[in-house]
Design a protein around this motif. Structure first.
Motif, PDB file in Angstrom:
ATOM      1  N   ASN A 185       0.828  -1.209   0.000  1.00 53.07           N
ATOM      2  CA  ASN A 185       0.000   0.000   0.000  1.00 53.07           C
ATOM      3  C   ASN A 185       0.860   1.256   0.000  1.00 53.07           C
ATOM      4  O   ASN A 185       0.572   2.228  -0.707  1.00 53.07           O
ATOM      5  N   ASN A 186       1.907   1.250   0.817  1.00 45.70           N
ATOM      6  CA  ASN A 186       2.779   2.414   0.913  1.00 45.70           C
ATOM      7  C   ASN A 186       3.449   2.710  -0.431  1.00 45.70           C
ATOM      8  O   ASN A 186       3.567   3.873  -0.841  1.00 45.70           O
ATOM      9  N   ALA A 187       3.887   1.662  -1.117  1.00 46.17           N
ATOM     10  CA  ALA A 187       4.528   1.852  -2.431  1.00 46.17           C
ATOM     11  C   ALA A 187       3.536   2.447  -3.431  1.00 46.17           C
ATOM     12  O   ALA A 187       3.884   3.339  -4.214  1.00 46.17           O
ATOM     13  N   ALA A 188       2.292   1.967  -3.395  1.00 44.84           N
ATOM     14  CA  ALA A 188       1.275   2.498  -4.310  1.00 44.84           C
ATOM     15  C   ALA A 188       0.938   3.940  -3.970  1.00 44.84           C
ATOM     16  O   ALA A 188       0.737   4.774  -4.863  1.00 44.84           O
ATOM     17  N   ASP A 189       0.890   4.264  -2.680  1.00 41.42           N
ATOM     18  CA  ASP A 189       0.572   5.629  -2.269  1.00 41.42           C
ATOM     19  C   ASP A 189       1.613   6.611  -2.785  1.00 41.42           C
ATOM     20  O   ASP A 189       1.286   7.744  -3.171  1.00 41.42           O
ATOM     21  N   GLN A 190       2.871   6.185  -2.795  1.00 42.86           N
ATOM     22  CA  GLN A 190       3.941   7.077  -3.248  1.00 42.86           C
ATOM     23  C   GLN A 190       3.841   7.359  -4.741  1.00 42.86           C
ATOM     24  O   GLN A 190       4.374   8.357  -5.221  1.00 42.86           O
ATOM     25  N   ARG A 191       3.170   6.495  -5.482  1.00 43.73           N
ATOM     26  CA  ARG A 191       3.002   6.697  -6.923  1.00 43.73           C
ATOM     27  C   ARG A 191       1.708   7.429  -7.262  1.00 43.73           C
ATOM     28  O   ARG A 191       1.395   7.625  -8.429  1.00 43.73           O
ATOM     29  N   SER A 192       0.980   7.830  -6.248  1.00 41.73           N
ATOM     30  CA  SER A 192      -0.308   8.483  -6.468  1.00 41.73           C
ATOM     31  C   SER A 192      -0.136   9.991  -6.638  1.00 41.73           C
ATOM     32  O   SER A 192       0.948  10.545  -6.389  1.00 41.73           O
ATOM     33  N   PHE A 193      -1.207  10.655  -7.021  1.00 46.43           N
ATOM     34  CA  PHE A 193      -1.190  12.104  -7.230  1.00 46.43           C
ATOM     35  C   PHE A 193      -0.949  12.851  -5.917  1.00 46.43           C
ATOM     36  O   PHE A 193      -0.359  13.926  -5.895  1.00 46.43           O
ATOM     37  N   GLY A 194      -1.425  12.274  -4.825  1.00 45.56           N
ATOM     38  CA  GLY A 194      -1.258  12.882  -3.513  1.00 45.56           C
ATOM     39  C   GLY A 194      -2.160  12.199  -2.506  1.00 45.56           C
ATOM     40  O   GLY A 194      -2.851  11.223  -2.830  1.00 45.56           O
TER      41      GLY A 194
END
Length: 479
Positions: A185-194
């Motif tokens: 989840n943390n890795a995906a969050d870092q690739r998100s818009f914000g």
């Protein structure tokens, strides 16, 4: 949060399953009544249904609250359903092409699904920026070398010195599944818009700065959303004990009672319930105690100490306590003049409701982000007293039993007559004022909502100018 966006002119759609839609429908209707901004009679907030995947769960089990009534074996099925809603999610994006998607961190796959449709994904964080920063530090630095649960572990790189016992932290060896899930989840969050937080800058300014400047993450703080929307979703239900509780509180002097509630999922063993009852008795304070149906026992004779029933007799003029079984109108209780403190498991919604009401807290974390939130409340904000919980475990696992004398001591420290209690109450009151100011026009959260919507609109205009296909929903903004 959808109501907060809608109040600023956005068109919002909540994509969910039938059971969950029924739970939120009244709140959505209230928000629409308050935001009559739609064009041609359309609603500011819509609910769009998708089927709950067939993963072998009993009928009607579509969320963690209902899942808690069943055995642990079903949890793996439930988590599998989290991934199977990707197909209807992608179909919705293809059909509607919104300007942005806001999805819970647990739905990590939405970052790739949204990107495939050219839609920015915003992560909803159901916790504090402080806890998010602590979790980031833990996931990137924690070593499992020390087996002693009492050993102190420091979380490096944070604005304050934050230490937890090993037993208060997720252990990748004891919890390999949740650990891997958090990493993903943390890795995906870092690739998100914000990331979007139900918090406000004045509550955790050092960690907002840390999140932006040190971690390089984009975040918008838009809460407390209950204050911003004047949400009355905790309006009285038809349950007699809910309304009777408020009438009972009317008979007590200001600030004399402690409210005790540990959320809808947290379970307590009969031995723990007995010690809570003893602690409330020994404290000598008035109290309202919500005993959740998820606590695992409906047979109160297993744990109720002798004399406790008389202490909580609902029609006795001199009763010191009021017990609610199941649901309670928490916001209304917390805002009652007779409540002087809140004993909480430190779930973020509960912490934020206490902060919004200017109330100090007795902290009793159990799992997930709750030990981090306790650190924020007790050590950083200094608006709480800890009962000394030491063991991180899932909602279903057994915990160390904390004695009634310890519980009583924490309550009296919080709402007793002492210099320490006065300092804690004053700081809590100041935070309540800040919370209310944050969502007013010109406040920090009000401005963050505006900045976020402006940025999404700028992105939309840029796409139009670049000649991209922008078949969007017919509204100023679509989320």
């Amino acid at each position: 949060m959808a109501a907060v966006f809608a109040a600023r002119g956005a068109r919002c759609t909540i994509l969910t399953t039938p059971v969950n839609a029924d739970i939120i429908r009244q709140a959505v209707d209230r928000a629409n009544d308050a935001n009559l901004r739609g064009t041609a009679g359309s609603k500011a907030i819509d609910i769009s249904l998708m089927p709950f995947p067939d993963v072998g769960l009993p009928p009607g089990v579509e969320n963690a609250m209902s899942l808690s009534s069943f055995q642990e074996d079903y949890r793996a099925n439930f988590m599998g359903a989290v991934h199977l809603v990707r197909e209807p999610f992608e179909q919705f994006l293809a059909d509607h092409r919104p300007d942005a998607v806001v999805s819970d961190s647990f739905f990590s796959w939405t970052v790739d699904a949204a990107a495939a449709h050219g839609v920015p994904r915003l992560v909803f964080q159901g916790t504090s920026v402080f806890a998010r920063s602590c979790n980031e530090s833990m996931l990137t630095t924690t070593s499992s070398a020390d087996d002693d649960p009492e050993a102190l572990a420091s979380l490096p790189g944070l604005p304050h010195r934050i230490e937890l016992r090993r037993g208060q932290m997720m252990d990748p060896r004891k919890h390999p599944g949740p650990w891997a899930f958090s990493q993903s989840n943390n890795a995906a969050d870092q690739r998100s818009f914000g990331e979007v937080f139900n918090s406000f800058h004045e509550l955790e300014p050092d960690y907002v700065e840390h999140f932006h400047a040190t971690l390089g993450r984009r975040a918008w703080l838009v809460g407390p959303v209950k204050i911003a929307t004047k949400d009355s979703s905790n309006a009285l239900s038809a349950k007699a004990d809910a309304s009777s509780c408020l009438r009972w509180l009317d008979t007590k002097r200001a600030g004399s009672a402690v409210y005790v509630s540990f959320g809808t999922v947290t379970r307590f063993s009969p031995a723990e319930l007995r010690e809570i009852a003893r602690g409330l008795d020994l404290s000598g304070k008035n109290f309202v105690w919500v005993v959740s149906s998820s606590s695992g026992t409906d047979d109160w004779s297993q744990w109720m100490p002798e004399g406790f029933a008389e202490l909580t007799a609902p029609h006795a003029d001199d009763s010191r306590g009021f017990v609610i079984r199941g649901w309670a109108p928490q916001t209304r209780i917390l805002n009652h003049r007779s409540i002087g403190g809140f004993m909480t498991h430190c779930g973020w919604n509960s912490v934020l409701e206490a902060v919004s009401g200017g109330l100090p807290m007795v902290t009793w974390p159990r799992y997930a982000d709750q030990f981090y939130n306790e650190k924020l409340v007790v050590e950083v904000l200094k608006v709480g007293v800890s009962v000394g919980a030491r063991d991180y475990a899932s909602p279903m696992d057994a915990h160390e039993v904390i004695g009634g004398e310890v519980i009583a001591g924490a309550i009296t420290r919080l709402i007793g007559e002492s210099e320490e209690a006065d300092l804690i109450r004053n700081k809590a009151s100041e935070l309540g004022v800040m919370a209310r100011s944050a969502v007013e026009e010109g406040g920090s959260s009000y401005n963050d909502v505006g900045r976020l919507l402006d940025e999404l609109m700028a992105r939309r205009r840029s796409s139009i100018e670049a000649g991209e296909d922008v078949r969007r929903v017919p509204a100023a903004h679509g989320v």
